[in-house]
Write an enzyme that holds these catalytic residues in place. Structure first.
Site, PDB file in Angstrom:
ATOM      1  N   ARG A  74     -36.869 112.698 -21.109  1.00 17.59           N
ATOM      2  CA  ARG A  74     -36.129 112.898 -19.856  1.00 17.59           C
ATOM      3  C   ARG A  74     -36.304 114.322 -19.336  1.00 17.59           C
ATOM      4  O   ARG A  74     -36.217 114.564 -18.138  1.00 17.59           O
ATOM      5  CB  ARG A  74     -34.635 112.636 -20.074  1.00 17.59           C
ATOM      6  CG  ARG A  74     -34.272 111.193 -20.367  1.00 17.59           C
ATOM      7  CD  ARG A  74     -32.756 111.039 -20.271  1.00 17.59           C
ATOM      8  NE  ARG A  74     -32.242 109.861 -20.951  1.00 17.59           N
ATOM      9  CZ  ARG A  74     -32.170 108.650 -20.403  1.00 17.59           C
ATOM     10  NH1 ARG A  74     -32.614 108.463 -19.192  1.00 17.59           N
ATOM     11  NH2 ARG A  74     -31.673 107.628 -21.073  1.00 17.59           N
ATOM     12  N   PHE A 100     -45.701 102.242 -16.960  1.00 18.49           N
ATOM     13  CA  PHE A 100     -44.451 102.716 -17.553  1.00 18.49           C
ATOM     14  C   PHE A 100     -44.467 104.240 -17.456  1.00 18.49           C
ATOM     15  O   PHE A 100     -45.383 104.886 -17.964  1.00 18.49           O
ATOM     16  CB  PHE A 100     -44.361 102.268 -19.014  1.00 18.49           C
ATOM     17  CG  PHE A 100     -42.993 102.394 -19.613  1.00 18.49           C
ATOM     18  CD1 PHE A 100     -42.225 101.266 -19.842  1.00 18.49           C
ATOM     19  CD2 PHE A 100     -42.464 103.634 -19.955  1.00 18.49           C
ATOM     20  CE1 PHE A 100     -40.956 101.364 -20.409  1.00 18.49           C
ATOM     21  CE2 PHE A 100     -41.198 103.743 -20.512  1.00 18.49           C
ATOM     22  CZ  PHE A 100     -40.444 102.597 -20.738  1.00 18.49           C
ATOM     23  N   LYS A 146     -41.314 101.251  -7.656  1.00 14.77           N
ATOM     24  CA  LYS A 146     -42.370 100.458  -8.304  1.00 14.77           C
ATOM     25  C   LYS A 146     -42.145  99.012  -7.892  1.00 14.77           C
ATOM     26  O   LYS A 146     -41.412  98.269  -8.527  1.00 14.77           O
ATOM     27  CB  LYS A 146     -42.287 100.637  -9.826  1.00 14.77           C
ATOM     28  CG  LYS A 146     -43.446 100.024 -10.553  1.00 14.77           C
ATOM     29  CD  LYS A 146     -43.607 100.556 -11.966  1.00 14.77           C
ATOM     30  CE  LYS A 146     -42.516 100.113 -12.888  1.00 14.77           C
ATOM     31  NZ  LYS A 146     -42.793 100.481 -14.290  1.00 14.77           N
ATOM     32  N   ASP A 194     -33.407 106.953  -9.912  1.00 12.29           N
ATOM     33  CA  ASP A 194     -34.661 107.518 -10.409  1.00 12.29           C
ATOM     34  C   ASP A 194     -35.837 106.607 -10.107  1.00 12.29           C
ATOM     35  O   ASP A 194     -36.844 107.022  -9.571  1.00 12.29           O
ATOM     36  CB  ASP A 194     -34.584 107.818 -11.912  1.00 12.29           C
ATOM     37  CG  ASP A 194     -34.093 106.629 -12.731  1.00 12.29           C
ATOM     38  OD1 ASP A 194     -33.631 105.626 -12.145  1.00 12.29           O
ATOM     39  OD2 ASP A 194     -34.154 106.692 -13.970  1.00 12.29           O
ATOM     40  N   ASP A 221     -37.386  99.194  -9.999  1.00 10.88           N
ATOM     41  CA  ASP A 221     -38.472  98.357 -10.529  1.00 10.88           C
ATOM     42  C   ASP A 221     -38.209  96.912 -10.107  1.00 10.88           C
ATOM     43  O   ASP A 221     -38.512  96.521  -8.985  1.00 10.88           O
ATOM     44  CB  ASP A 221     -38.513  98.546 -12.049  1.00 10.88           C
ATOM     45  CG  ASP A 221     -39.754  97.947 -12.685  1.00 10.88           C
ATOM     46  OD1 ASP A 221     -40.411  97.129 -12.049  1.00 10.88           O
ATOM     47  OD2 ASP A 221     -40.067  98.297 -13.839  1.00 10.88           O
TER      48      ASP A 221
END
Lengths: 183, 147
Positions: free
Chosen positions: A167, A154, A133, A102, A105
């Site tokens: 979600r 975020f 990200k 998904d 980071d």
């Protein structure tokens, strides 16, 4: 069907439902092209990648199988290391595997999962990430297929959560800073 | 001018937890960061290198900078700056100077908001620390676990 309204804790829709749908279709087409004539294994780590995986699988037109892993979350002060709490159901030796994520980071989780998968000697192993990200990237993760580069915010929705919530939002939204609880 | 290893470096055991024990971390958030790296089996060293960043006219080092962590597997330094954002200007200046003097050194800064988001991605609530103990954020003590 109209998208649900933005939750109070979010300040903006970063990626609309339509934009995600278009990009996932493109990613599925890319996988279809890259894996033509092969059988593909799409693997994701529960739970965040589940919704992306479901849509990506339906946008990909090669024979494929789905499989899932889960790893233990970090628990402060308890020591220990990440554990696989749900392993793949099928052997991936000599298989063409795509790890579907998904969001990437820091890259720490993906880096660990890739090391686990590599040890099982798949024929090929690539990463397909919806969101990249990279501003705080620690582990240099090779991303073969990327949905979107996103800013240092975020985000929730389309599988991504805050404490298990959001979600099911069909879009990706940025969370308000004051929604990130600090006592 | 080359950076020098300090005597505080403690390479983590890649396969065992508890590498954080015995290290005198400067701030509680550094201990949490070390635990997270241990959790993901990422090898780390705590403040292993001191980079001189300023000299006087005689060539004596008058300012230096020791990033909090070095991760040998990724060849990257990590600096945690968990104090409040308005107090990080001095630290930013040091990091900028380090990048100018040592362009081949990879360094990532994690500000308070980055660290907070990382913890909250783990489902952990955080609480602010009083300035007298270094400020910044730490994991709330009574936090229950989420995913």
């Amino acid at each position: 069907m109209a998208s649900p309204p933005l939750p109070e804790s979010c300040d903006a829709v970063l990626l609309s439902e339509e934009r995600i749908r278009e990009r996932v279709t493109e990613l599925g087409a890319a996988l279809t092209r890259d894996y033509e004539g092969q059988e593909l294994r799409l693997v994701t780590v529960l739970r965040g990648g589940l919704i992306f995986l479901a849509d990506l699988a339906r946008a990909t037109d090669v024979p494929l199988q789905l499989d899932f892993m889960a790893v233990s979350p970090y628990a402060p002060g308890r020591g220990g290391v990440v554990r696989v709490t749900k392993d793949l159901d099928d052997d991936i030796t000599d298989a063409a595997v795509v790890l579907v994520e998904d969001v990437i980071d820091t890259g720490l989780t993906v880096n660990y999962v890739l090391s686990l998968l590599r040890a099982r000697r798949p024929r090929s192993l690539e990463v397909c990430a919806l969101l990249d990200k990279d501003v705080r990237r620690i582990a240099d993760v090779p991303i073969a297929h990327r949905g979107f580069r996103i800013p240092d915010r975020f985000v929730v929705g389309y599988g991504l959560d805050l404490k298990g919530r959001y979600r099911n939002l069909p879009y990706v939204a940025t969370l308000r800073e004051d929604a990130l609880e600090v006592r | 001018m080359s950076p020098s290893p300090s005597d505080t470096g403690h390479p983590a055991d890649e396969t065992s937890s508890g590498a954080v024990d015995g290290i005198d971390f400067a701030h509680p958030s550094e201990r949490v960061a070390a635990e997270i790296l241990d959790f993901y089996r990422v090898r780390w060293e705590y403040e292993p290198t001191t980079f001189p960043i300023e000299w006087d006219s005689n060539g004596n080092v008058i300012a230096s900078f020791s990033p909090d962590f070095y991760l040998p597997d990724f060849d990257v330094y990590i600096e945690l700056t968990t104090m409040s954002q308005k107090l990080v200007t001095k630290k930013n200046r040091k990091v900028r100077r380090l990048k100018e003097l040592y362009p081949d050194v990879n360094i990532r800064i994690f500000y308070q908001k980055d660290f907070r988001r990382l913890l909250q991605r783990f489902g952990l609530a955080v609480e602010e620390q009083p300035q007298r103990v270094g400020g910044g954020v730490v994991i709330a003590k009574d936090e229950d676990q989420g995913e």
